[in-house]
Design a protein around this motif. Sequence first.
Motif, PDB file in Angstrom:
ATOM      1  N   ALA A 117      14.260  -0.499  -5.041  1.00 33.84           N
ATOM      2  CA  ALA A 117      13.543  -1.502  -4.082  1.00 33.84           C
ATOM      3  C   ALA A 117      12.707  -2.583  -4.847  1.00 33.84           C
ATOM      4  CB  ALA A 117      12.652  -0.662  -2.960  1.00 33.84           C
ATOM      5  N   ALA A 118      12.065  -2.250  -5.673  1.00 35.33           N
ATOM      6  CA  ALA A 118      11.218  -3.185  -6.500  1.00 35.33           C
ATOM      7  C   ALA A 118      12.232  -4.311  -6.983  1.00 35.33           C
ATOM      8  CB  ALA A 118      10.257  -2.567  -7.452  1.00 35.33           C
ATOM      9  N   SER A 156      -0.280   6.447  -0.314  1.00 31.89           N
ATOM     10  CA  SER A 156      -0.541   7.686  -0.833  1.00 31.89           C
ATOM     11  C   SER A 156       0.385   8.267  -1.709  1.00 31.89           C
ATOM     12  CB  SER A 156      -0.444   8.854   0.411  1.00 31.89           C
ATOM     13  OG  SER A 156       0.801   8.862   0.997  1.00 31.89           O
ATOM     14  N   ARG A 157       1.699   7.520  -1.621  1.00 34.34           N
ATOM     15  CA  ARG A 157       2.407   8.114  -2.630  1.00 34.34           C
ATOM     16  C   ARG A 157       2.249   7.173  -3.797  1.00 34.34           C
ATOM     17  NH1 ARG A 157       7.714   5.864  -1.300  1.00 34.34           N
ATOM     18  NH2 ARG A 157       7.082   4.901   0.528  1.00 34.34           N
ATOM     19  N   PHE A 158       1.933   5.844  -3.671  1.00 37.81           N
ATOM     20  CA  PHE A 158       1.253   5.085  -4.891  1.00 37.81           C
ATOM     21  C   PHE A 158       0.124   5.461  -5.533  1.00 37.81           C
ATOM     22  CE2 PHE A 158      -1.233   1.341  -6.225  1.00 37.81           C
ATOM     23  CZ  PHE A 158      -0.326   0.646  -6.989  1.00 37.81           C
ATOM     24  N   LEU A 159      -0.771   6.094  -4.897  1.00 32.28           N
ATOM     25  CA  LEU A 159      -1.973   6.573  -5.421  1.00 32.28           C
ATOM     26  C   LEU A 159      -1.340   8.036  -6.410  1.00 32.28           C
ATOM     27  CD1 LEU A 159      -4.993   6.679  -2.924  1.00 32.28           C
ATOM     28  CD2 LEU A 159      -4.610   5.456  -5.193  1.00 32.28           C
ATOM     29  N   ARG A 160      -0.549   8.759  -5.789  1.00 31.42           N
ATOM     30  CA  ARG A 160      -0.217  10.058  -6.362  1.00 31.42           C
ATOM     31  C   ARG A 160       0.305   9.441  -7.757  1.00 31.42           C
ATOM     32  NH1 ARG A 160       4.488  11.685  -3.400  1.00 31.42           N
ATOM     33  NH2 ARG A 160       5.595  10.080  -4.821  1.00 31.42           N
ATOM     34  N   ASP A 161       1.434   8.303  -7.857  1.00 33.99           N
ATOM     35  CA  ASP A 161       2.079   8.061  -8.976  1.00 33.99           C
ATOM     36  C   ASP A 161       1.370   7.201  -9.985  1.00 33.99           C
ATOM     37  OD1 ASP A 161       4.090   9.463  -8.069  1.00 33.99           O
ATOM     38  OD2 ASP A 161       5.313   7.602  -7.259  1.00 33.99           O
ATOM     39  N   LYS A 162       0.375   6.391  -9.517  1.00 33.11           N
ATOM     40  CA  LYS A 162      -0.311   5.376 -10.239  1.00 33.11           C
ATOM     41  C   LYS A 162       0.528   4.625 -11.096  1.00 33.11           C
ATOM     42  CE  LYS A 162      -5.061   6.118  -9.182  1.00 33.11           C
ATOM     43  NZ  LYS A 162      -6.372   6.176  -9.483  1.00 33.11           N
ATOM     44  N   MET A 163       1.423   4.143 -10.724  1.00 32.44           N
ATOM     45  CA  MET A 163       2.798   3.652 -11.588  1.00 32.44           C
ATOM     46  C   MET A 163       2.247   2.120 -12.089  1.00 32.44           C
ATOM     47  SD  MET A 163       5.670   3.839 -12.424  1.00 32.44           S
ATOM     48  CE  MET A 163       7.065   2.456 -12.904  1.00 32.44           C
ATOM     49  N   SER A 174      13.304   1.264   3.859  1.00 31.79           N
ATOM     50  CA  SER A 174      14.301   2.128   3.920  1.00 31.79           C
ATOM     51  C   SER A 174      14.017   2.804   5.232  1.00 31.79           C
ATOM     52  CB  SER A 174      14.656   2.969   3.053  1.00 31.79           C
ATOM     53  OG  SER A 174      13.802   3.959   2.762  1.00 31.79           O
ATOM     54  N   ASP A 175      14.952   3.896   5.581  1.00 33.99           N
ATOM     55  CA  ASP A 175      14.593   4.899   6.672  1.00 33.99           C
ATOM     56  C   ASP A 175      13.414   5.825   6.188  1.00 33.99           C
ATOM     57  OD1 ASP A 175      16.318   6.314   5.013  1.00 33.99           O
ATOM     58  OD2 ASP A 175      17.486   7.289   6.438  1.00 33.99           O
ATOM     59  N   LYS A 176      13.070   5.899   4.994  1.00 35.60           N
ATOM     60  CA  LYS A 176      11.917   6.596   4.437  1.00 35.60           C
ATOM     61  C   LYS A 176      10.790   5.595   4.441  1.00 35.60           C
ATOM     62  CE  LYS A 176      15.016   8.962   1.141  1.00 35.60           C
ATOM     63  NZ  LYS A 176      15.356   9.114  -0.065  1.00 35.60           N
ATOM     64  N   GLY A 177      10.647   4.496   4.948  1.00 33.31           N
ATOM     65  CA  GLY A 177       9.609   3.765   5.009  1.00 33.31           C
ATOM     66  C   GLY A 177       9.324   2.831   4.034  1.00 33.31           C
ATOM     67  N   ILE A 178       8.093   2.340   3.826  1.00 31.15           N
ATOM     68  CA  ILE A 178       8.044   1.020   2.811  1.00 31.15           C
ATOM     69  C   ILE A 178       8.335   1.532   1.383  1.00 31.15           C
ATOM     70  CG2 ILE A 178       6.404  -0.464   1.846  1.00 31.15           C
ATOM     71  CD1 ILE A 178       4.912  -0.578   4.373  1.00 31.15           C
ATOM     72  N   GLN A 179       9.154   0.971   0.824  1.00 38.33           N
ATOM     73  CA  GLN A 179       9.718   1.202  -0.636  1.00 38.33           C
ATOM     74  C   GLN A 179       8.786   0.388  -1.808  1.00 38.33           C
ATOM     75  OE1 GLN A 179      11.463   4.078  -1.459  1.00 38.33           O
ATOM     76  NE2 GLN A 179      11.212   4.449   0.441  1.00 38.33           N
ATOM     77  N   ALA A 180       8.676  -0.681  -1.443  1.00 33.19           N
ATOM     78  CA  ALA A 180       8.050  -1.804  -2.224  1.00 33.19           C
ATOM     79  C   ALA A 180       7.469  -2.712  -1.707  1.00 33.19           C
ATOM     80  CB  ALA A 180       8.915  -2.251  -3.410  1.00 33.19           C
ATOM     81  N   ILE A 181       6.527  -3.501  -2.278  1.00 28.69           N
ATOM     82  CA  ILE A 181       5.565  -4.694  -1.743  1.00 28.69           C
ATOM     83  C   ILE A 181       5.493  -5.685  -2.842  1.00 28.69           C
ATOM     84  CG2 ILE A 181       3.515  -5.679  -0.612  1.00 28.69           C
ATOM     85  CD1 ILE A 181       2.934  -2.734   0.569  1.00 28.69           C
ATOM     86  N   VAL A 182       5.872  -7.141  -2.409  1.00 26.84           N
ATOM     87  CA  VAL A 182       5.706  -7.934  -2.979  1.00 26.84           C
ATOM     88  C   VAL A 182       4.730  -9.175  -2.600  1.00 26.84           C
ATOM     89  CG1 VAL A 182       7.744  -9.572  -2.601  1.00 26.84           C
ATOM     90  CG2 VAL A 182       6.664  -9.627  -4.845  1.00 26.84           C
ATOM     91  N   LEU A 189       3.307  -6.747  -7.364  1.00 27.27           N
ATOM     92  CA  LEU A 189       4.476  -6.042  -7.133  1.00 27.27           C
ATOM     93  C   LEU A 189       4.270  -4.728  -7.270  1.00 27.27           C
ATOM     94  CD1 LEU A 189       7.703  -6.053  -6.764  1.00 27.27           C
ATOM     95  CD2 LEU A 189       7.775  -5.797  -9.410  1.00 27.27           C
ATOM     96  N   LEU A 190       4.149  -3.763  -5.804  1.00 23.45           N
ATOM     97  CA  LEU A 190       3.662  -2.584  -5.653  1.00 23.45           C
ATOM     98  C   LEU A 190       4.863  -1.631  -5.244  1.00 23.45           C
ATOM     99  CD1 LEU A 190       0.837  -3.339  -3.260  1.00 23.45           C
ATOM    100  CD2 LEU A 190       0.491  -3.173  -5.829  1.00 23.45           C
ATOM    101  N   TYR A 191       5.194  -0.520  -6.283  1.00 23.26           N
ATOM    102  CA  TYR A 191       6.009   0.268  -5.898  1.00 23.26           C
ATOM    103  C   TYR A 191       5.694   1.856  -6.588  1.00 23.26           C
ATOM    104  CZ  TYR A 191       7.479  -0.867 -10.726  1.00 23.26           C
ATOM    105  OH  TYR A 191       7.312  -1.076 -12.118  1.00 23.26           O
ATOM    106  N   THR A 192       6.421   2.714  -6.344  1.00 24.45           N
ATOM    107  CA  THR A 192       6.007   3.878  -6.771  1.00 24.45           C
ATOM    108  C   THR A 192       7.003   4.545  -7.682  1.00 24.45           C
ATOM    109  OG1 THR A 192       7.482   5.332  -5.064  1.00 24.45           O
ATOM    110  CG2 THR A 192       5.240   4.593  -4.520  1.00 24.45           C
ATOM    111  N   ASN A 193       6.858   5.518  -8.502  1.00 25.30           N
ATOM    112  CA  ASN A 193       7.648   6.158  -9.281  1.00 25.30           C
ATOM    113  C   ASN A 193       9.124   6.847  -8.996  1.00 25.30           C
ATOM    114  OD1 ASN A 193       7.909   6.433 -12.188  1.00 25.30           O
ATOM    115  ND2 ASN A 193       6.953   8.352 -12.236  1.00 25.30           N
ATOM    116  N   ASP A 194       9.313   7.003  -7.858  1.00 17.55           N
ATOM    117  CA  ASP A 194      10.827   7.419  -7.570  1.00 17.55           C
ATOM    118  C   ASP A 194      11.536   6.324  -7.436  1.00 17.55           C
ATOM    119  OD1 ASP A 194      11.201   6.285  -4.602  1.00 17.55           O
ATOM    120  OD2 ASP A 194       9.350   7.224  -4.527  1.00 17.55           O
ATOM    121  N   ALA A 195      12.935   6.832  -7.785  1.00 15.93           N
ATOM    122  CA  ALA A 195      14.095   5.998  -7.924  1.00 15.93           C
ATOM    123  C   ALA A 195      14.313   5.054  -6.833  1.00 15.93           C
ATOM    124  CB  ALA A 195      15.282   6.973  -8.176  1.00 15.93           C
TER     125      ALA A 195
END
Length: 167
Positions: free
Chosen positions: A106-107, A33-40, A69-77, A95-101
């Motif tokens: 993590a990526a 859901s975060r990934f879709l929001r960012d479409k990074m 992290s304690d916030k959940g999955i941050q990146a996937i490879v 290599l999947l990650y979102t737009n947050d720092a």
Amino acid sequence: EPVLNFSDSAKAGALKISRFNLQDVKKYEEFHSRFLRDKMNCAERSFDFLKWRYIDIPLRDYHLFKIESDKGIQAIVIVRSAELFGLKTMIIMELLYTNDADSKKAAGSLLFWLRNQSVSNAMDLMVIARQHSSAGKLRLFFHGFLPVPTNFLPQPLEFILRIHSEN
């Protein structure tokens, strides 16, 4: 295909690197859901797509890893191995990650970990299967990836068409 041997889990600071598997569906849905929001950094990748493309395929061995992290999955490879032009090669398929720092960091940690894994697996080369104009190019460049000139790869790309039916 050259065989890849990975440690099943590792640490990157406070983050945990481990295998991504079918039991991660709920964690992945939150990440997705975060990934879709960012479409990074690439096209949409649903859990069903990942399962179809990388888990249920009998023709190749794909290795899926997540960093949490304690916030959940941050990146996937997702990686596989192949012999290209006589070189043992680790290919990063996704290599999947979102737009947050945190996710971008993590990526980067996953890329650094993979570099170490490629050395311990005696790989000659590590490449990423990615469109030339895709976002995230600067992050890849920072981690040592360089664009390959088109004339360096003279062979046509092979592809496999799989059709699934309910029968």
